[in-house]
Motif scaffolding. Structure first.
Motif, PDB file in Angstrom:
ATOM      1  N   ALA A  66       4.529   5.085  11.922  1.00  0.00           N
ATOM      2  CA  ALA A  66       5.275   6.103  11.602  1.00  0.00           C
ATOM      3  C   ALA A  66       5.678   6.653  10.410  1.00  0.00           C
ATOM      4  O   ALA A  66       6.411   7.498  10.054  1.00  0.00           O
ATOM      5  CB  ALA A  66       6.499   5.971  12.402  1.00  0.00           C
ATOM      6  N   GLU A  67       5.288   5.593   9.493  1.00  0.00           N
ATOM      7  CA  GLU A  67       5.842   5.442   7.870  1.00  0.00           C
ATOM      8  C   GLU A  67       7.488   5.494   7.914  1.00  0.00           C
ATOM      9  O   GLU A  67       7.706   6.444   6.872  1.00  0.00           O
ATOM     10  CB  GLU A  67       5.276   6.987   7.181  1.00  0.00           C
ATOM     11  N   GLY A  68       7.695   4.742   8.759  1.00  0.00           N
ATOM     12  CA  GLY A  68       9.169   4.537   8.749  1.00  0.00           C
ATOM     13  C   GLY A  68       9.719   3.532   7.598  1.00  0.00           C
ATOM     14  O   GLY A  68       8.557   2.959   6.806  1.00  0.00           O
ATOM     15  N   PRO A  69      10.926   3.086   7.606  1.00  0.00           N
ATOM     16  CA  PRO A  69      11.531   2.457   6.545  1.00  0.00           C
ATOM     17  C   PRO A  69      10.450   0.765   6.555  1.00  0.00           C
ATOM     18  O   PRO A  69      10.356   0.365   7.551  1.00  0.00           O
ATOM     19  CB  PRO A  69      12.684   1.784   6.947  1.00  0.00           C
ATOM     20  N   ALA A 115       0.606  -1.130   0.022  1.00  0.00           N
ATOM     21  CA  ALA A 115       0.173  -0.084   0.144  1.00  0.00           C
ATOM     22  C   ALA A 115       0.680   1.297  -0.131  1.00  0.00           C
ATOM     23  O   ALA A 115       1.819   1.273   0.653  1.00  0.00           O
ATOM     24  CB  ALA A 115      -0.678  -0.015   1.206  1.00  0.00           C
ATOM     25  N   ALA A 116       0.427   2.272  -0.893  1.00  0.00           N
ATOM     26  CA  ALA A 116       1.107   3.495  -0.918  1.00  0.00           C
ATOM     27  C   ALA A 116       1.217   4.239   0.374  1.00  0.00           C
ATOM     28  O   ALA A 116       0.235   4.331   1.293  1.00  0.00           O
ATOM     29  CB  ALA A 116       0.624   4.380  -1.646  1.00  0.00           C
ATOM     30  N   PRO A 117       2.403   4.633   1.222  1.00  0.00           N
ATOM     31  CA  PRO A 117       2.297   5.256   2.263  1.00  0.00           C
ATOM     32  C   PRO A 117       1.382   6.553   2.254  1.00  0.00           C
ATOM     33  O   PRO A 117       1.253   7.265   1.512  1.00  0.00           O
ATOM     34  CB  PRO A 117       3.723   5.808   2.471  1.00  0.00           C
ATOM     35  N   GLY A 118       0.639   6.746   3.425  1.00  0.00           N
ATOM     36  CA  GLY A 118      -0.278   7.784   3.569  1.00  0.00           C
ATOM     37  C   GLY A 118      -1.647   7.625   2.870  1.00  0.00           C
ATOM     38  O   GLY A 118      -2.543   8.323   3.152  1.00  0.00           O
ATOM     39  N   SER A 119      -1.881   6.476   2.176  1.00  0.00           N
ATOM     40  CA  SER A 119      -2.940   6.152   1.383  1.00  0.00           C
ATOM     41  C   SER A 119      -4.232   5.918   2.448  1.00  0.00           C
ATOM     42  O   SER A 119      -3.795   5.347   3.539  1.00  0.00           O
ATOM     43  CB  SER A 119      -2.770   5.068   0.225  1.00  0.00           C
ATOM     44  N   GLU A 120      -5.484   5.569   1.990  1.00  0.00           N
ATOM     45  CA  GLU A 120      -6.456   5.364   2.708  1.00  0.00           C
ATOM     46  C   GLU A 120      -6.321   3.961   3.163  1.00  0.00           C
ATOM     47  O   GLU A 120      -6.531   3.479   4.205  1.00  0.00           O
ATOM     48  CB  GLU A 120      -7.850   5.564   2.060  1.00  0.00           C
ATOM     49  N   GLN A 121      -5.783   2.838   2.321  1.00  0.00           N
ATOM     50  CA  GLN A 121      -5.602   1.626   2.498  1.00  0.00           C
ATOM     51  C   GLN A 121      -4.414   1.183   3.570  1.00  0.00           C
ATOM     52  O   GLN A 121      -4.675   0.705   4.408  1.00  0.00           O
ATOM     53  CB  GLN A 121      -5.038   0.955   1.125  1.00  0.00           C
TER      54      GLN A 121
END
Length: 180
Positions: free
Chosen positions: A147-150, A73-79
């Protein structure tokens, strides 16, 4: 009328309350049995231990599947945001309490029923420690995703999906067969 999303904060609070009620009922049963001290008390503790193990394993087997899909899933996406909620709830509502109950009851049984005797028991406890390390690894991944980390790849999580299964197989064989 629009239905409430299961990822909303309100739905999360309700899920948390239900989890705490379930945990409280489980602890109440445990305490009731402890104070009643039925003749088959050890069997009751074994049954409750197995229930906790099943709950913990369900989480350990499901979490890497969530990570596989979350990795794509794309980071920050609704999914991605939905997976974050699912991972947090699975960890906090099911996995952490189940792991703690598993450990408490397992150590009680190791002490009371087996007197910490037997090579199979020492090997089992060692594998449960390794399973706990896997749990901690998954917990760190939940924090990293939040945290949208690695991110590790979906392939990595497919391979990690096998760790709890292999450990579970070895632990069950040790408990049932007691090979040494």
């Amino acid at each position: 009328m629009e239905t409430e999303r299961q990822t909303s904060e309100r739905a999360g609070r309700r899920a948390g309350k239900r989890a705490y009620v379930a945990l409280a009922v489980f602890v109440a049963i445990l305490l009731g049995l402890y104070f009643a001290q039925p003749a088959d008390f050890a069997r009751w503790m074994t049954a409750l231990h197995v229930i906790a193990v099943i709950s913990w394993m369900a989480g350990l087997l499901y979490m890497p599947r969530l990570f596989i899909y979350h990795s794509d899933a794309a980071p920050g996406s609704e999914q991605s945001e939905t997976f974050k909620v699912m991972e947090q709830r699975l960890l906090k509502v099911i996995m952490n309490p189940a792991m703690m109950i598993t450990w408490v009851l397992g150590l009680y049984l190791a002490w009371d029923v087996f007197g910490f005797q037997g090579g199979w028991l020492h090997a089992k406890i060692t594998l449960v420690v390794v399973l706990t390390v896997v749990h901690v690894h998954f917990s760190r991944a939940v924090r990293s995703f939040a945290a949208e980390g690695p991110r590790k790849s979906a392939r990595y999580w497919r391979m990690m999906n096998e760790a709890p299964t292999l450990l579970m197989i070895a632990i069950v064989i040790l408990v049932i067969v007691k090979p040494f």
